[in-house]
Design a protein around this motif. Structure first.
Motif, short mmCIF file in Angstrom:
data_model
loop_
_atom_site.label_atom_id
_atom_site.label_comp_id
_atom_site.label_asym_id
_atom_site.label_seq_id
_atom_site.Cartn_x
_atom_site.Cartn_y
_atom_site.Cartn_z
N PRO A 4 0.64 -67.51 14.19
CA PRO A 4 -0.26 -67.50 15.34
C PRO A 4 -0.23 -66.15 16.03
N THR A 5 -1.37 -65.73 16.49
CA THR A 5 -1.48 -64.46 17.22
C THR A 5 -2.05 -64.73 18.60
N PRO A 6 -1.71 -63.88 19.59
CA PRO A 6 -2.25 -64.07 20.95
C PRO A 6 -3.77 -64.05 20.95
N THR A 7 -4.36 -64.83 21.82
CA THR A 7 -5.81 -64.96 21.89
C THR A 7 -6.39 -64.32 23.14
N GLY A 8 -5.56 -63.69 23.95
CA GLY A 8 -6.06 -63.14 25.20
C GLY A 8 -5.76 -64.02 26.39
N LYS A 9 -5.37 -65.29 26.15
CA LYS A 9 -4.99 -66.19 27.23
C LYS A 9 -3.59 -65.83 27.73
N THR A 10 -3.22 -66.33 28.88
CA THR A 10 -1.89 -66.08 29.42
C THR A 10 -0.85 -66.77 28.55
N TRP A 11 0.15 -66.03 28.10
CA TRP A 11 1.19 -66.57 27.21
C TRP A 11 2.32 -67.17 28.04
N VAL A 12 2.69 -68.42 27.73
CA VAL A 12 3.83 -69.09 28.34
C VAL A 12 4.85 -69.32 27.24
N ASP A 13 6.11 -69.05 27.52
CA ASP A 13 7.13 -69.02 26.47
C ASP A 13 7.50 -70.38 25.90
N SER A 14 7.18 -71.46 26.60
CA SER A 14 7.63 -72.77 26.10
C SER A 14 6.58 -73.84 26.40
N ALA A 15 6.64 -74.92 25.62
CA ALA A 15 5.75 -76.06 25.85
C ALA A 15 6.26 -76.85 27.06
N PRO A 16 5.40 -77.68 27.67
CA PRO A 16 5.85 -78.49 28.81
C PRO A 16 6.89 -79.50 28.37
N PRO A 17 7.74 -79.98 29.30
CA PRO A 17 8.75 -80.97 28.93
C PRO A 17 8.12 -82.30 28.55
N LEU A 18 8.81 -83.02 27.69
CA LEU A 18 8.36 -84.35 27.26
C LEU A 18 9.09 -85.43 28.04
N LEU A 19 8.35 -86.46 28.45
CA LEU A 19 9.01 -87.67 28.91
C LEU A 19 9.58 -88.39 27.69
N PRO A 20 10.76 -88.95 27.78
CA PRO A 20 11.38 -89.55 26.58
C PRO A 20 10.60 -90.76 26.09
N TYR A 21 10.60 -90.92 24.79
CA TYR A 21 10.03 -92.10 24.15
C TYR A 21 11.03 -93.24 24.31
N ARG A 22 10.60 -94.32 24.93
CA ARG A 22 11.52 -95.43 25.20
C ARG A 22 11.01 -96.75 24.63
N TYR A 23 11.93 -97.69 24.53
CA TYR A 23 11.63 -99.09 24.23
C TYR A 23 11.18 -99.33 22.79
N GLY A 24 11.44 -98.37 21.90
CA GLY A 24 11.12 -98.57 20.50
C GLY A 24 12.30 -99.12 19.72
N LEU A 25 12.29 -98.91 18.41
CA LEU A 25 13.32 -99.47 17.52
C LEU A 25 14.72 -99.03 17.92
N PHE A 26 14.89 -97.76 18.26
CA PHE A 26 16.23 -97.28 18.56
C PHE A 26 16.80 -97.91 19.83
N SER A 27 15.94 -98.45 20.70
CA SER A 27 16.43 -99.08 21.93
C SER A 27 17.13 -100.40 21.65
N VAL A 28 16.83 -101.04 20.51
CA VAL A 28 17.43 -102.33 20.20
C VAL A 28 18.45 -102.25 19.07
N ALA A 29 18.57 -101.08 18.45
CA ALA A 29 19.45 -100.93 17.29
C ALA A 29 20.77 -100.30 17.69
N SER A 30 21.83 -100.78 17.06
CA SER A 30 23.14 -100.13 17.17
C SER A 30 23.23 -99.11 16.04
#
Length: 279
Positions: A4-30
């Motif tokens: 990827p190359t810059p497009t002229g838009k303002t560059w931000v070094d990181s993506a926004p934070p993610l809210l955690p994925y909850r209540y799926g398979l891993f929530s009920v599995a040991s």
């Protein structure tokens, strides 16, 4: 893929934070991390958790008409073998032109962590939830019922045929109907798990199919299979990544992987649910 190359838009070094994925398979599995023989052939063990028995009246046997006694005990069972899923591997692949592509292994591992629960849910659907011949508490071929009735039927069936609380599995789009019917409560010990009012864990999987028995066959609008299993356990390896470089096209590629195997004890039952007309 080109770098990827810059497009002229303002560059931000990181993506926004993610809210955690909850209540799926891993929530009920040991989940247990670590390598082992399970990676070659999966998991199996003997279990007593679906044992059956009976009762007799009184304390001392008395002669019965036709011979025998009033304490004939006819319900019996031998060792019961529970078999888990075969091993499967979740992966993420990162590939790009080598120019400016500084850490393909790191990118692949990061992306693996982001997608592995969803992909594990898809495999769990195929290898466990969608296997043929579950118990059908309302009868095989029964018409779809409301969510309340389905949940009650499965919890009652589990009480008769499984020694512990069942684990419920439903596709994630059904969540508003559970809450509208006030069927779920948070687990007081962990904020990442939802329970029924009888404390049965519920997984609302984004990777679960509405029809796990035939994901390519569409159900009527508002219908899904609610599946109950025994306790869910998972074995998983440590995540790892391998990297290659192709000189012919100047490409770096990294593949991150993690191997899983799940088991759900000796119990599995299913009821077809419709949310049309309310829960």
């Amino acid at each position: 893929m080109s770098t990827p190359t810059p497009t002229g838009k303002t560059w931000v070094d990181s993506a926004p934070p993610l809210l955690p994925y909850r209540y799926g398979l891993f929530s009920v599995a040991s989940l247990t991390d670590g390598d082992g023989p399970w990676q070659r052939a999966g998991i199996e063990y003997f279990t007593d958790h679906c044992a059956q028995g009976g009762y007799v009246l009184g304390m001392c046997p008395a002669p019965a008409q036709g011979g025998g006694t009033t304490h004939d005990k006819t319900v019996f069972g031998g060792p019961e073998l529970a078999e888990g899923s075969e091993p499967f591997t979740v992966y993420s692949r990162a590939q790009c032109n080598a120019v400016g592509f500084e850490d393909p292994r790191g990118m692949a591992l990061t992306r693996l962590a982001l997608i592995e629960e969803r992909e594990a849910e898809r495999a769990f659907t195929e290898l466990i939830l969608g296997q043929p011949d579950p118990r059908y508490p309302l009868g095989q071929g029964a018409a779809a019922v409301g969510l309340r009735r389905a949940l009650g039927a499965l919890e009652a069936d589990a009480a008769l045929h499984y020694a512990g609380a069942p684990t419920l599995h439903a596709p994630r789009w059904t969540q508003p109907y559970w809450d509208a019917a006030n069927l779920l409560q948070p687990n007081g010990d962990t904020g990442n798990q939802r329970l029924t009012r009888l404390d049965a864990p519920v997984a609302l999987g984004g990777g679960y199919a509405s029809n796990p028995f035939d994901p390519d066959a569409a159900l009527a609008g508002g219908e899904f299979w609610l599946v109950a299993t025994g306790t869910v356990r998972g074995q998983r390896s440590a995540p790892f990544a391998n990297e290659t470089f192709t000189t012919s096209d100047n490409t770096r590629m990294a593949l991150a992987e993690r191997t899983y195997a799940f088991d759900t004890d000796c119990y599995r039952a299913a009821v077809l649910v419709t949310v049309e007309g309310g829960a």
